[in-house]
Design a protein around this motif. Structure first.
Motif, PDB file in Angstrom:
ATOM      1  N   PRO A 167      63.177 -80.521 -16.215  1.00 16.36           N
ATOM      2  CA  PRO A 167      63.568 -79.505 -17.190  1.00 16.36           C
ATOM      3  C   PRO A 167      63.904 -78.146 -16.546  1.00 16.36           C
ATOM      4  O   PRO A 167      64.794 -77.443 -17.010  1.00 16.36           O
ATOM      5  CB  PRO A 167      62.347 -79.384 -18.096  1.00 16.36           C
ATOM      6  CG  PRO A 167      61.677 -80.713 -17.982  1.00 16.36           C
ATOM      7  CD  PRO A 167      61.899 -81.134 -16.548  1.00 16.36           C
ATOM      8  N   ALA A 168      63.216 -77.813 -15.479  1.00 13.88           N
ATOM      9  CA  ALA A 168      63.507 -76.550 -14.787  1.00 13.88           C
ATOM     10  C   ALA A 168      64.896 -76.594 -14.166  1.00 13.88           C
ATOM     11  O   ALA A 168      65.621 -75.595 -14.193  1.00 13.88           O
ATOM     12  CB  ALA A 168      62.452 -76.269 -13.719  1.00 13.88           C
ATOM     13  N   VAL A 169      65.278 -77.745 -13.620  1.00  7.93           N
ATOM     14  CA  VAL A 169      66.618 -77.896 -13.043  1.00  7.93           C
ATOM     15  C   VAL A 169      67.668 -77.658 -14.120  1.00  7.93           C
ATOM     16  O   VAL A 169      68.637 -76.922 -13.905  1.00  7.93           O
ATOM     17  CB  VAL A 169      66.786 -79.300 -12.411  1.00  7.93           C
ATOM     18  CG1 VAL A 169      68.235 -79.566 -12.045  1.00  7.93           C
ATOM     19  CG2 VAL A 169      65.895 -79.430 -11.196  1.00  7.93           C
ATOM     20  N   ALA A 170      67.475 -78.268 -15.290  1.00  5.80           N
ATOM     21  CA  ALA A 170      68.437 -78.108 -16.379  1.00  5.80           C
ATOM     22  C   ALA A 170      68.538 -76.658 -16.837  1.00  5.80           C
ATOM     23  O   ALA A 170      69.641 -76.138 -17.054  1.00  5.80           O
ATOM     24  CB  ALA A 170      68.050 -79.014 -17.549  1.00  5.80           C
ATOM     25  N   LYS A 171      67.394 -75.993 -16.959  1.00  5.43           N
ATOM     26  CA  LYS A 171      67.404 -74.596 -17.410  1.00  5.43           C
ATOM     27  C   LYS A 171      68.030 -73.674 -16.355  1.00  5.43           C
ATOM     28  O   LYS A 171      68.724 -72.727 -16.702  1.00  5.43           O
ATOM     29  CB  LYS A 171      65.987 -74.136 -17.761  1.00  5.43           C
ATOM     30  CG  LYS A 171      65.467 -74.765 -19.041  1.00  5.43           C
ATOM     31  CD  LYS A 171      64.054 -74.298 -19.341  1.00  5.43           C
ATOM     32  CE  LYS A 171      63.507 -74.938 -20.588  1.00  5.43           C
ATOM     33  NZ  LYS A 171      64.081 -74.433 -21.812  1.00  5.43           N
ATOM     34  N   CYS A 172      67.776 -73.945 -15.093  1.00  2.00           N
ATOM     35  CA  CYS A 172      68.411 -73.144 -14.036  1.00  2.00           C
ATOM     36  C   CYS A 172      69.927 -73.353 -14.062  1.00  2.00           C
ATOM     37  O   CYS A 172      70.691 -72.395 -13.890  1.00  2.00           O
ATOM     38  CB  CYS A 172      67.844 -73.520 -12.673  1.00  2.00           C
ATOM     39  SG  CYS A 172      66.211 -72.859 -12.323  1.00  2.00           S
ATOM     40  N   MET A 173      70.354 -74.583 -14.269  1.00  3.02           N
ATOM     41  CA  MET A 173      71.782 -74.877 -14.313  1.00  3.02           C
ATOM     42  C   MET A 173      72.459 -74.127 -15.465  1.00  3.02           C
ATOM     43  O   MET A 173      73.567 -73.616 -15.316  1.00  3.02           O
ATOM     44  CB  MET A 173      72.027 -76.375 -14.444  1.00  3.02           C
ATOM     45  CG  MET A 173      73.483 -76.769 -14.235  1.00  3.02           C
ATOM     46  SD  MET A 173      73.790 -78.537 -14.315  1.00  3.02           S
ATOM     47  CE  MET A 173      72.814 -79.113 -12.941  1.00  3.02           C
ATOM     48  N   GLU A 174      71.782 -74.048 -16.606  1.00  4.10           N
ATOM     49  CA  GLU A 174      72.312 -73.285 -17.740  1.00  4.10           C
ATOM     50  C   GLU A 174      72.529 -71.825 -17.358  1.00  4.10           C
ATOM     51  O   GLU A 174      73.391 -71.157 -17.926  1.00  4.10           O
ATOM     52  CB  GLU A 174      71.353 -73.367 -18.926  1.00  4.10           C
ATOM     53  CG  GLU A 174      71.301 -74.721 -19.588  1.00  4.10           C
ATOM     54  CD  GLU A 174      70.200 -74.818 -20.631  1.00  4.10           C
ATOM     55  OE1 GLU A 174      69.515 -73.800 -20.901  1.00  4.10           O
ATOM     56  OE2 GLU A 174      70.006 -75.925 -21.176  1.00  4.10           O
ATOM     57  N   ARG A 175      71.742 -71.329 -16.429  1.00  6.75           N
ATOM     58  CA  ARG A 175      71.836 -69.930 -15.987  1.00  6.75           C
ATOM     59  C   ARG A 175      72.734 -69.767 -14.760  1.00  6.75           C
ATOM     60  O   ARG A 175      72.804 -68.689 -14.182  1.00  6.75           O
ATOM     61  CB  ARG A 175      70.440 -69.404 -15.690  1.00  6.75           C
ATOM     62  CG  ARG A 175      69.575 -69.351 -16.918  1.00  6.75           C
ATOM     63  CD  ARG A 175      68.150 -69.004 -16.572  1.00  6.75           C
ATOM     64  NE  ARG A 175      67.348 -69.022 -17.786  1.00  6.75           N
ATOM     65  CZ  ARG A 175      66.358 -68.212 -18.028  1.00  6.75           C
ATOM     66  NH1 ARG A 175      65.989 -67.322 -17.147  1.00  6.75           N
ATOM     67  NH2 ARG A 175      65.685 -68.295 -19.147  1.00  6.75           N
ATOM     68  N   GLY A 176      73.359 -70.858 -14.328  1.00  6.06           N
ATOM     69  CA  GLY A 176      74.303 -70.781 -13.221  1.00  6.06           C
ATOM     70  C   GLY A 176      73.717 -70.988 -11.843  1.00  6.06           C
ATOM     71  O   GLY A 176      74.370 -70.729 -10.839  1.00  6.06           O
ATOM     72  N   LEU A 177      72.478 -71.462 -11.774  1.00  6.04           N
ATOM     73  CA  LEU A 177      71.820 -71.695 -10.487  1.00  6.04           C
ATOM     74  C   LEU A 177      71.638 -73.192 -10.292  1.00  6.04           C
ATOM     75  O   LEU A 177      71.015 -73.865 -11.109  1.00  6.04           O
ATOM     76  CB  LEU A 177      70.461 -70.997 -10.433  1.00  6.04           C
ATOM     77  CG  LEU A 177      69.682 -71.161  -9.139  1.00  6.04           C
ATOM     78  CD1 LEU A 177      70.405 -70.491  -7.977  1.00  6.04           C
ATOM     79  CD2 LEU A 177      68.283 -70.587  -9.292  1.00  6.04           C
ATOM     80  N   LEU A 178      72.174 -73.722  -9.210  1.00  5.99           N
ATOM     81  CA  LEU A 178      72.049 -75.145  -8.920  1.00  5.99           C
ATOM     82  C   LEU A 178      70.865 -75.395  -7.994  1.00  5.99           C
ATOM     83  O   LEU A 178      70.809 -74.877  -6.883  1.00  5.99           O
ATOM     84  CB  LEU A 178      73.329 -75.659  -8.256  1.00  5.99           C
ATOM     85  CG  LEU A 178      74.595 -75.566  -9.094  1.00  5.99           C
ATOM     86  CD1 LEU A 178      75.786 -76.058  -8.287  1.00  5.99           C
ATOM     87  CD2 LEU A 178      74.451 -76.346 -10.380  1.00  5.99           C
ATOM     88  N   THR A 229      66.014 -65.851 -11.068  1.00  2.48           N
ATOM     89  CA  THR A 229      66.394 -66.876 -12.046  1.00  2.48           C
ATOM     90  C   THR A 229      65.331 -67.962 -12.122  1.00  2.48           C
ATOM     91  O   THR A 229      64.939 -68.393 -13.215  1.00  2.48           O
ATOM     92  CB  THR A 229      67.761 -67.490 -11.682  1.00  2.48           C
ATOM     93  OG1 THR A 229      68.741 -66.461 -11.729  1.00  2.48           O
ATOM     94  CG2 THR A 229      68.144 -68.598 -12.644  1.00  2.48           C
ATOM     95  N   ILE A 230      64.849 -68.410 -10.972  1.00  7.21           N
ATOM     96  CA  ILE A 230      63.797 -69.430 -10.958  1.00  7.21           C
ATOM     97  C   ILE A 230      62.526 -68.889 -11.609  1.00  7.21           C
ATOM     98  O   ILE A 230      61.903 -69.564 -12.434  1.00  7.21           O
ATOM     99  CB  ILE A 230      63.529 -69.915  -9.522  1.00  7.21           C
ATOM    100  CG1 ILE A 230      64.738 -70.679  -8.996  1.00  7.21           C
ATOM    101  CG2 ILE A 230      62.265 -70.781  -9.464  1.00  7.21           C
ATOM    102  CD1 ILE A 230      64.700 -70.968  -7.507  1.00  7.21           C
ATOM    103  N   ALA A 231      62.139 -67.675 -11.270  1.00  8.60           N
ATOM    104  CA  ALA A 231      60.928 -67.082 -11.841  1.00  8.60           C
ATOM    105  C   ALA A 231      61.048 -66.937 -13.357  1.00  8.60           C
ATOM    106  O   ALA A 231      60.105 -67.277 -14.092  1.00  8.60           O
ATOM    107  CB  ALA A 231      60.663 -65.728 -11.194  1.00  8.60           C
ATOM    108  N   GLU A 232      62.182 -66.453 -13.841  1.00 10.51           N
ATOM    109  CA  GLU A 232      62.400 -66.313 -15.288  1.00 10.51           C
ATOM    110  C   GLU A 232      62.329 -67.669 -15.979  1.00 10.51           C
ATOM    111  O   GLU A 232      61.730 -67.804 -17.052  1.00 10.51           O
ATOM    112  CB  GLU A 232      63.754 -65.664 -15.574  1.00 10.51           C
ATOM    113  CG  GLU A 232      63.826 -64.200 -15.268  1.00 10.51           C
ATOM    114  CD  GLU A 232      65.239 -63.643 -15.437  1.00 10.51           C
ATOM    115  OE1 GLU A 232      66.158 -64.395 -15.846  1.00 10.51           O
ATOM    116  OE2 GLU A 232      65.420 -62.453 -15.162  1.00 10.51           O
TER     117      GLU A 232
END
Length: 64
Positions: free
Chosen positions: A13-24, A52-55
């Motif tokens: 889920p963290a990967v998906a949320k980071c991707m939504e924010r533009g971070l792969l 981004t990861i922390a948020e």
């Protein structure tokens, strides 16, 4: 350089949320976030990625 962040929660889920924010980022071993930054990454981009990861993780913790 490869960097791993071992979480106490599933990392998918963290990967998906980071991707939504533009971070792969990548998920490995169910609870590990794997980061593979480019060798020529700037300090500013590292700071942005870490924030981004922390948020993302703070948001996930608040969701319960």
């Amino acid at each position: 350089m490869m960097i791993g962040i071992d979480l106490t929660i599933p990392s998918g889920p963290a990967v998906a949320k980071c991707m939504e924010r533009g971070l792969l980022v990548n998920s490995t071993h169910d609870t590990v976030l794997r980061l593979l930054p480019a060798l020529n990454i700037t300090a500013d981009l590292v700071d942005q990625g870490c924030e981004t990861i922390a948020e993302t993780l703070r948001e996930m913790a608040a969701e319960g």
